[in-house]
Write an enzyme that holds these catalytic residues in place. Sequence first.
Site, PDB file in Angstrom:
ATOM      1  N   LEU A 106     130.945  68.587  44.413  1.00  0.00           N
ATOM      2  CA  LEU A 106     131.370  69.993  44.435  1.00  0.00           C
ATOM      3  C   LEU A 106     130.855  70.661  45.716  1.00  0.00           C
ATOM      4  O   LEU A 106     129.841  71.351  45.719  1.00  0.00           O
ATOM      5  CB  LEU A 106     130.834  70.702  43.181  1.00  0.00           C
ATOM      6  CG  LEU A 106     131.538  71.991  42.762  1.00  0.00           C
ATOM      7  CD1 LEU A 106     131.194  72.338  41.331  1.00  0.00           C
ATOM      8  CD2 LEU A 106     131.263  73.154  43.672  1.00  0.00           C
ATOM      9  N   GLU A 145     132.870  72.131  49.277  1.00  0.00           N
ATOM     10  CA  GLU A 145     134.142  72.222  50.012  1.00  0.00           C
ATOM     11  C   GLU A 145     133.997  71.734  51.454  1.00  0.00           C
ATOM     12  O   GLU A 145     134.914  71.136  52.014  1.00  0.00           O
ATOM     13  CB  GLU A 145     134.674  73.661  49.973  1.00  0.00           C
ATOM     14  CG  GLU A 145     135.327  74.055  48.646  1.00  0.00           C
ATOM     15  CD  GLU A 145     134.362  74.200  47.481  1.00  0.00           C
ATOM     16  OE1 GLU A 145     133.128  74.291  47.711  1.00  0.00           O
ATOM     17  OE2 GLU A 145     134.822  74.225  46.317  1.00  0.00           O
ATOM     18  N   GLN A 159     140.032  73.478  45.431  1.00  0.00           N
ATOM     19  CA  GLN A 159     140.508  73.870  44.106  1.00  0.00           C
ATOM     20  C   GLN A 159     141.053  75.309  44.072  1.00  0.00           C
ATOM     21  O   GLN A 159     142.105  75.569  43.509  1.00  0.00           O
ATOM     22  CB  GLN A 159     139.356  73.718  43.118  1.00  0.00           C
ATOM     23  CG  GLN A 159     139.768  73.333  41.744  1.00  0.00           C
ATOM     24  CD  GLN A 159     138.581  72.768  40.964  1.00  0.00           C
ATOM     25  OE1 GLN A 159     137.643  73.516  40.664  1.00  0.00           O
ATOM     26  NE2 GLN A 159     138.609  71.496  40.655  1.00  0.00           N
ATOM     27  N   PHE A 160     140.307  76.228  44.664  1.00  0.00           N
ATOM     28  CA  PHE A 160     140.754  77.622  44.789  1.00  0.00           C
ATOM     29  C   PHE A 160     140.433  78.060  46.212  1.00  0.00           C
ATOM     30  O   PHE A 160     139.320  77.808  46.684  1.00  0.00           O
ATOM     31  CB  PHE A 160     139.995  78.536  43.812  1.00  0.00           C
ATOM     32  CG  PHE A 160     140.285  78.239  42.374  1.00  0.00           C
ATOM     33  CD1 PHE A 160     141.317  78.891  41.699  1.00  0.00           C
ATOM     34  CD2 PHE A 160     139.521  77.308  41.678  1.00  0.00           C
ATOM     35  CE1 PHE A 160     141.583  78.607  40.365  1.00  0.00           C
ATOM     36  CE2 PHE A 160     139.787  77.017  40.344  1.00  0.00           C
ATOM     37  CZ  PHE A 160     140.820  77.673  39.684  1.00  0.00           C
ATOM     38  N   ASP A 181     139.552  80.691  47.478  1.00  0.00           N
ATOM     39  CA  ASP A 181     138.342  81.525  47.559  1.00  0.00           C
ATOM     40  C   ASP A 181     137.123  80.686  47.961  1.00  0.00           C
ATOM     41  O   ASP A 181     136.226  81.163  48.630  1.00  0.00           O
ATOM     42  CB  ASP A 181     138.041  82.157  46.196  1.00  0.00           C
ATOM     43  CG  ASP A 181     139.266  82.838  45.604  1.00  0.00           C
ATOM     44  OD1 ASP A 181     139.226  84.054  45.438  1.00  0.00           O
ATOM     45  OD2 ASP A 181     140.264  82.139  45.313  1.00  0.00           O
ATOM     46  N   HIS A 209     139.158  83.628  42.033  1.00  0.00           N
ATOM     47  CA  HIS A 209     140.336  82.780  41.799  1.00  0.00           C
ATOM     48  C   HIS A 209     141.619  83.476  42.217  1.00  0.00           C
ATOM     49  O   HIS A 209     142.693  83.076  41.779  1.00  0.00           O
ATOM     50  CB  HIS A 209     140.457  82.407  40.309  1.00  0.00           C
ATOM     51  CG  HIS A 209     139.223  81.828  39.719  1.00  0.00           C
ATOM     52  ND1 HIS A 209     138.255  82.587  39.118  1.00  0.00           N
ATOM     53  CD2 HIS A 209     138.783  80.555  39.664  1.00  0.00           C
ATOM     54  CE1 HIS A 209     137.272  81.809  38.699  1.00  0.00           C
ATOM     55  NE2 HIS A 209     137.561  80.573  39.018  1.00  0.00           N
TER      56      HIS A 209
END
Length: 698
Positions: A400, A402, A425-426, A428, A481
């Site tokens: 996890l 980015e 994943q998002f 943000d 999100h």
Amino acid sequence: MIVNIRATETDVTAQPLDPIALYRTMVTARSINDLLKIRKTQGKFPFYIGCAGHESMAAVVAALNQDDWLALYYRDMAAWLQRTGDMYGPLREAYSRTTGPMGAGRNMPSHYSSKRHRILPTFSEVGALAPFAGGVGFSLQRHNSNELIMCSTGDGGVATNDFNALFRQAAVHQLPVLIVVEDNGWAITTASSIQWAGSLVEWAKGGGVYAEEVDGTDAMATYEAATRLAHCIRSGQGPALMHLRLGLLDSHSSSTDIKSYRKKEEIEFTTATKDPVKNLGRWLLEHGHLQQADLDRIRKEVRAKLEQAESQVLQEPEPSADRVLNHVIQVPQWQENIPLGKKRRTPMLGAINEALAELAQRDSGFFVYGQDVGSPKGGVFGATNTLVTQFPGRAISSPLNEQLIVGIAAGAGMIDGKARCAEIQFVDYHQSAAQTIRLAARVSYQSYGDWTVPLLIRTKSGSGGGGPISSSTAGGGAFGHSNTGEQWFTTIPGMITICPATPFDAKGLLLEAARSQSPVTFLERGRLYRSEPPKDSQGNIIPAIAEYWQVPDGYYTLPIGKARRLRIGEGPISLAIIAWGTMVLEACTAAANVVNSEGGAIEIVDLRTLAPFDEEAVAAAVHEANRVMVVTEEIDLTSFARHVHSWIVQHCFYDLDGTPAFISALQAPPAPYNAPEETVFYPTARTIQEKIEDLLAE
Ligand SMILES: Cc1ncc(C[n+]2csc(CCOP(=O)(O)OP(=O)(O)O)c2C)c(N)n1
């Protein structure tokens, strides 16, 4: 001889180690260093950062194979020389000559880079190359290669997020990476003790990486350790870290006064005991390899060669201003193709699954890397579900982090020459990777086209939920999100940014994006993943856009940088609406409602590619309609939409019958969780329709 190309004069040290050749390389590094330091103080160029005290890095490179990869930092002149044998390169870059092998005179000196010699492009941002190095290691491992990558950094670099991303990449995937920490005790004026606590070696071992502390003032000991560690890595024992203790013999750089932060006694002690060049000279004398006269002769010979090299380099051409925009971005040259596959009604998520499977089918090295993407679900949204079920090992779940994710895909793409896909994943949460992304987009410019970073970043963006805002309940994505993303990515020079509105475009553009040599960010709107085609207020599907839910099987591509012009209604066009992503659907509904009651026609220009956007299509639409509105899901703070709006004012002023209208989300963090606040936060078909009616009534 004038060598007026970006080539290098190769003179590679033979294996096994020839200590005299190693000494000559280290003397060459020191001589170039001393010469450039003087030239800087004489005002011949603006900046220099030196290598004095770090010359034993030549021994590390001597212990590696010629086809191993290097990610160097600015103190690694000796490593550069050991790999390339090129003493011209550092001079060419210092004097900003077009012949410079690292950036053709475009980057600061000491930023080592050469695709031909497998040296990744050094960034000024300390530690920043590390996540890319992890990506190279990842690719080597996937190809079952015997090669490894050596990544070096200073003690300050150890504290960066980038270094820690590399450490985790290497440890978790057991990558063939040799991490060398060149600990000279200083990070500008800050001591190493501020960078980490306890023992670096124990810390590394605790995290799953074998580590050793090595005396870097002793080049022979450094060579032996590097040989041992490289052997461990090649024999499949995973990554290794070398904590190389060195002394910094000069100040940090030409901009720093050494006496302002270091004590006289410490400088004298360092000079007397920690000079690896002197120490190796002493070793050669003690072991009977050379006499003092030989050491003097080598120094003189090197000096003479260097003076000759300098006078040649000074004859070579300097950059001209007209090349300033060279190598910023490479948009792939689209080749027209007609989709031949059978068309089926498919939601955007299905289209994305199909595109990724096509890529995996056509390119055995293609993979998607990101959080949860390798799970049976195929990521939290299911975009990699087909890959997981049909192409085992091509969708790989990541830690996890980015930055770590982007580094893996970017570095792998650099050595594979083809885009590998990072899934964020998002959008943000891209922010921990923001520097890596920005640098990936800079590489081509910085290295004057020598290196490129093919990289596909796919990410869910925009408000949550499963359909057009006006046709569904609140998305409930809330803070963390719901960001749009284009406000971040479209400001990065060298980055292509795409945001499709329909399944047909999503598949064709994703397939084309994978052909790009510039990084591409593919913004997938969460609301569009499962969305139906938009409808008017009477529940009728809007045919002008509905056809793009029909997605052909198989491979087809669509051009990057080309908008889609959608005409809603019949007769002369009274308004052009510029939009992308979810807002295309909202605008279609609004336009259909208006033309249903008022007649006439409205054009929606779906940009599809945001950077570079289709200026021609926007200008043509404004020219035809004379009225324009820009609609965005972004919040109205220096948004991408503001850029488009301003561009229209600047370039289409005389075609306009009124002020270009602008509709955006509100100036607050996106977006509240509850339905009433979220719905009012974003533009919807209703707010767009009200604005259209106002405009047409003017
Ligand atoms: C991310 C980042 N922060 C700050 C700087 C400014 N800066 C340049 S070099 C440097 C010190 C680096 O120290 P270290 O990694 O120990 O290498 P050394 O110069 O001592 O060899 C700093 C803070 C930078 N270039 N990059």
